[in-house]
Design a protein around this motif. Structure first.
Motif: not given
Length: 433
Positions: A352-374
């Motif tokens: 029941g709240r609102q906020a300013k929201c910053l999401v930082l996504r760090e993609v490493s080289d371990d992510y060698w194949a995309p699996v989908g936005v899920w």
């Protein structure tokens, strides 16, 4: 918990580091394709797959509006068909990249061409898609709206193409494909009442139907399949929607609904930092006092799937919105933006709240194949489990988190509108009341 103590307790996943996924790891998938081929030959009766069980559908976008539409069915593992459905359970079960690719290589995509408005491209005089309950498109729709995997008999025109399409950061990878001649139901699927209601109301716009289903407990995974099958919206507006588009459309529509729900809610009263790591992706979510604003900043490491040069620099992208949302599609961060925003809004609506929201996504080289936005959606959803770190101001939070990022604080401020311009603290927030 103080933010510096919180960060100190975030121990790296040593097991994941020991299992660092080099590209040659993908050769394991060859074994599963060979296993699929053996299972397929055993399951084939003449030119038909008898006893096939379809848990989901796929709608392509090539040659739009005459597109491939298909039913996805595991071959040789029909009793576990629900395990092949892409949803939040994959995160809860700790699937890694090979797990996802193995499940996709075990799914046969039996497909044929259809027009987005008409089930047959051979004749433009055939009924519109909203009337299509017979033939291949009708069977596909039955699979999409059913509450569990559906038993089918599928007639095939050829043997499967065993290639693996690694997909995009929105849609999951796709495995073997075969041209379908026809498909027939071997049972009468059960359709939940809320879905029947959206089907029967010919004047209900798709956005309203989507939010209605979400409010009735259907997750976005269920809703995007129903939208793809052309089963939502006003009668003359219903059409088949490519899976990649439907995923983002549902995330965006439900996100707008949730933003409306928190529009008049009080703000969070402290700066919070949440973190999560999954499949070589690390996420930081910073919530700060104030009216709703949102930004996603992505940092993709050299050697990762979208930044393949191992000697290059970290690639960055960002997108943001203010209190009233966006009026244009996000190009740079695409579906990841809407998935991360949805997850953040779900959390805020739940408290029941609102906020300013910053999401930082760090993609490493371990992510060698995309699996989908899920995986973006579930990683941010689950970031809100457990404890969070507290900071005095948003600026302090960004500066502290920046010490854990592969880029400098200065570079982050140059790329991020929120990091560059927001320096609220609790006293400043209280002074505005």
């Amino acid at each position: 918990m103080r933010l510096d103590d919180y960060i100190e307790e975030l121990e790296p996943d040593e097991e994941a580091k020991r299992r660092r996924l080099a590209k040659e790891k993908s050769y394991e998938i060859t074994d599963h394709l060979e296993e699929f081929e053996q299972n397929f030959e055993q399951a084939l009766s003449g030119d038909s797959l008898v006893g096939s069980t379809a848990p989901s559908i796929f709608v392509g976008r090539s040659n739009y509006p005459d597109i491939p539409v298909g039913v996805l069915s595991p071959v040789g593992d029909e009793n576990a068909a629900e395990d092949y459905v892409t949803d939040g359970n994959w995160y809860q079960q700790g699937y890694d990249i090979p797990d996802v690719l193995q499940r996709r290589t075990g799914l046969l995509n039996s497909n044929k061409r259809a027009n987005v408005d008409s089930p047959s491209i051979a004749s433009r005089l055939t009924p519109n898609v909203h009337d299509a309950w017979d033939g291949f498109v009708g069977v596909q729709r039955e699979v999409a709206i059913a509450d569990r995997p559906v038993d089918l008999e599928i007639g095939l025109d050829d043997t499967p193409d065993l290639g693996l399409d690694t997909g995009t950061d929105v849609a999951t990878p796709r495995g073997p494909r075969a041209n379908a001649r026809n498909a027939e139901l071997r049972e009468n699927p059960y359709v939940p009442k809320p879905i029947k209601k959206t089907l029967e109301d010919d004047d209900w716009q798709a956005q309203g139907a989507m939010t209605y289903l979400y409010r009735r407990g259907f997750d976005v995974y269920d809703i995007n399949s129903i939208l793809s099958a052309g089963a939502l919206g006003e009668t003359d507006q219903r059409r088949l929607v490519p899976t990649r588009w439907s995923i983002t459309a549902v995330d965006d529509t439900v996100g707008q609904f949730l933003r409306g729900r928190i529009r008049n809610a009080p703000s969070v009263d402290e700066v919070q930092v949440w973190a999560n790591e999954y499949m070589g992706n690390r996420y930081w979510v910073i919530l700060a006092p104030g009216n709703w604003e949102f930004e996603l900043v992505e940092m993709k490491a050299p050697g990762s799937i979208w930044n393949p040069d191992p000697e290059g620099d970290t690639w960055m992208a960002s997108a943001s919105e203010g209190f009233d949302g966006r009026s244009s599609y996000v190009e740079e961060t695409a579906g990841a933006y809407y998935a991360a925003r949805l997850a953040a809004l779900e959390h805020l609506e739940s408290i029941g709240r609102q906020a300013k929201c910053l999401v930082l996504r760090e993609v490493s080289d371990d992510y060698w194949a995309p699996v989908g936005v899920w995986q973006v959606r579930e990683s941010v959803r689950n970031a809100f489990d457990g404890e969070y770190g507290e900071a005095e101001t948003f600026h302090d939070a960004v500066a502290e988190v920046a010490t854990q990022l592969p880029i400098s604080h200065a570079r982050l401020r140059r790329k991020s509108e929120l990091a560059a311009g927001l320096q609220s603290n609790l006293s400043a927030f209280s002074a505005r009341d």
